[in-house]
Design a protein around this motif. Structure first.
Motif, PDB file in Angstrom:
ATOM      1  N   VAL A   1      41.223  34.825 -36.632  1.00 41.93           N
ATOM      2  CA  VAL A   1      42.201  35.390 -37.559  1.00 41.93           C
ATOM      3  C   VAL A   1      41.563  35.632 -38.923  1.00 41.93           C
ATOM      4  O   VAL A   1      41.803  36.667 -39.558  1.00 41.93           O
ATOM      5  N   LYS A   2      40.758  34.700 -39.377  1.00 39.28           N
ATOM      6  CA  LYS A   2      40.120  34.867 -40.681  1.00 39.28           C
ATOM      7  C   LYS A   2      39.123  36.018 -40.669  1.00 39.28           C
ATOM      8  O   LYS A   2      38.994  36.747 -41.662  1.00 39.28           O
ATOM      9  N   ARG A   3      38.432  36.225 -39.561  1.00 40.96           N
ATOM     10  CA  ARG A   3      37.521  37.367 -39.484  1.00 40.96           C
ATOM     11  C   ARG A   3      38.310  38.673 -39.498  1.00 40.96           C
ATOM     12  O   ARG A   3      37.908  39.643 -40.147  1.00 40.96           O
ATOM     13  N   ALA A   4      39.445  38.672 -38.811  1.00 39.70           N
ATOM     14  CA  ALA A   4      40.289  39.868 -38.814  1.00 39.70           C
ATOM     15  C   ALA A   4      40.769  40.182 -40.229  1.00 39.70           C
ATOM     16  O   ALA A   4      40.790  41.343 -40.647  1.00 39.70           O
ATOM     17  N   TYR A   5      41.149  39.144 -40.959  1.00 39.19           N
ATOM     18  CA  TYR A   5      41.672  39.349 -42.308  1.00 39.19           C
ATOM     19  C   TYR A   5      40.573  39.694 -43.306  1.00 39.19           C
ATOM     20  O   TYR A   5      40.650  40.698 -44.016  1.00 39.19           O
ATOM     21  N   PHE A   6      39.547  38.858 -43.374  1.00 34.70           N
ATOM     22  CA  PHE A   6      38.532  39.002 -44.412  1.00 34.70           C
ATOM     23  C   PHE A   6      37.559  40.150 -44.154  1.00 34.70           C
ATOM     24  O   PHE A   6      37.154  40.849 -45.078  1.00 34.70           O
ATOM     25  N   THR A   7      37.153  40.325 -42.917  1.00 33.18           N
ATOM     26  CA  THR A   7      36.079  41.266 -42.612  1.00 33.18           C
ATOM     27  C   THR A   7      36.578  42.607 -42.095  1.00 33.18           C
ATOM     28  O   THR A   7      36.031  43.653 -42.451  1.00 33.18           O
TER      29      THR A   7
END
Length: 204
Positions: free
Chosen positions: A120-126
């Protein structure tokens, strides 16, 4: 050893702190560690639908100047790069994270907490993804082996568990994330350097 981690998916400091903890565990050779991911919302009033990228949201809704937003996020992007996180903050969509946290409870119960948090964090940040959009959440969940259809069809599913995590955070005095609790005895707050996590384990 058990480590409870309160974090939010849109919190860059959370990823920094988690990467520093992972490095400390690696250096210490600790493989006997249970990580329990706990929910926390930095902005529970954030919209469900995207209202634009971070720059627009922070200037319009939070009242920050464009110069402040750029300086803050460029600094965070540089720090994120140091731990291998590509932070494309100009593309990030500022949305509500409650549904993502409800799926996070499912991930926790199925031993996929770390995988869900990272994805989820990769989807959001990257990737500039909208992590409140149900279609995107279903796809992200499927990537880590979870079926989120029932959860997203009923907003009450795992809602109590999310609320319990947040209430527990308030009870123990959490005012910001990331927040780490080691074996229920020792707390570390913030994106601390590797050495602080190493000292915490040594102290225990």
């Amino acid at each position: 050893m058990r480590i409870d981690i309160w974090s939010d998916y849109v919190c860059p400091f959370c990823t920094l702190g988690e990467r520093h903890l992972a490095r400390a565990l690696e250096l210490a050779g600790r493989e006997d560690v249970e990580i329990v991911w706990r929910s926390f919302q930095l902005d529970p009033d954030a919209p469900q639908e995207s209202t634009g990228p971070a720059l627009e949201y922070l200037t319009r809704v939070k009242g920050m100047s464009e110069e402040q937003v750029v300086a803050m996020n460029d600094g965070l992007a540089a720090r994120a790069a140091e731990v291998g996180l590509e932070f494309n903050w100009r593309e990030s969509q500022m949305v509500n994270t409650r549904d993502a946290h409800r799926i996070g409870i499912l991930a926790r119960e199925n031993g996929r907490g770390a995988e869900w948090d990272e994805r989820v964090k990769r989807a959001y940040f990257t990737e500039g993804g909208n992590i409140a959009d149900h279609a995107q959440l279903r796809a992200l969940a499927a990537e880590v082996g979870l079926d989120a259809r029932e959860i997203l069809a009923d907003e009450t599913v795992f809602a109590a568990e999310v609320d319990e995590d947040i209430a527990l955070a308030r009870q123990i005095g959490v005012q910001g994330v990331p927040f780490f609790v080691f074996d229920g005895k020792l707390a570390v707050s913030g994106a601390q350097p590797v050495e602080v996590f190493t000292q915490a384990m040594e102290q225990l």
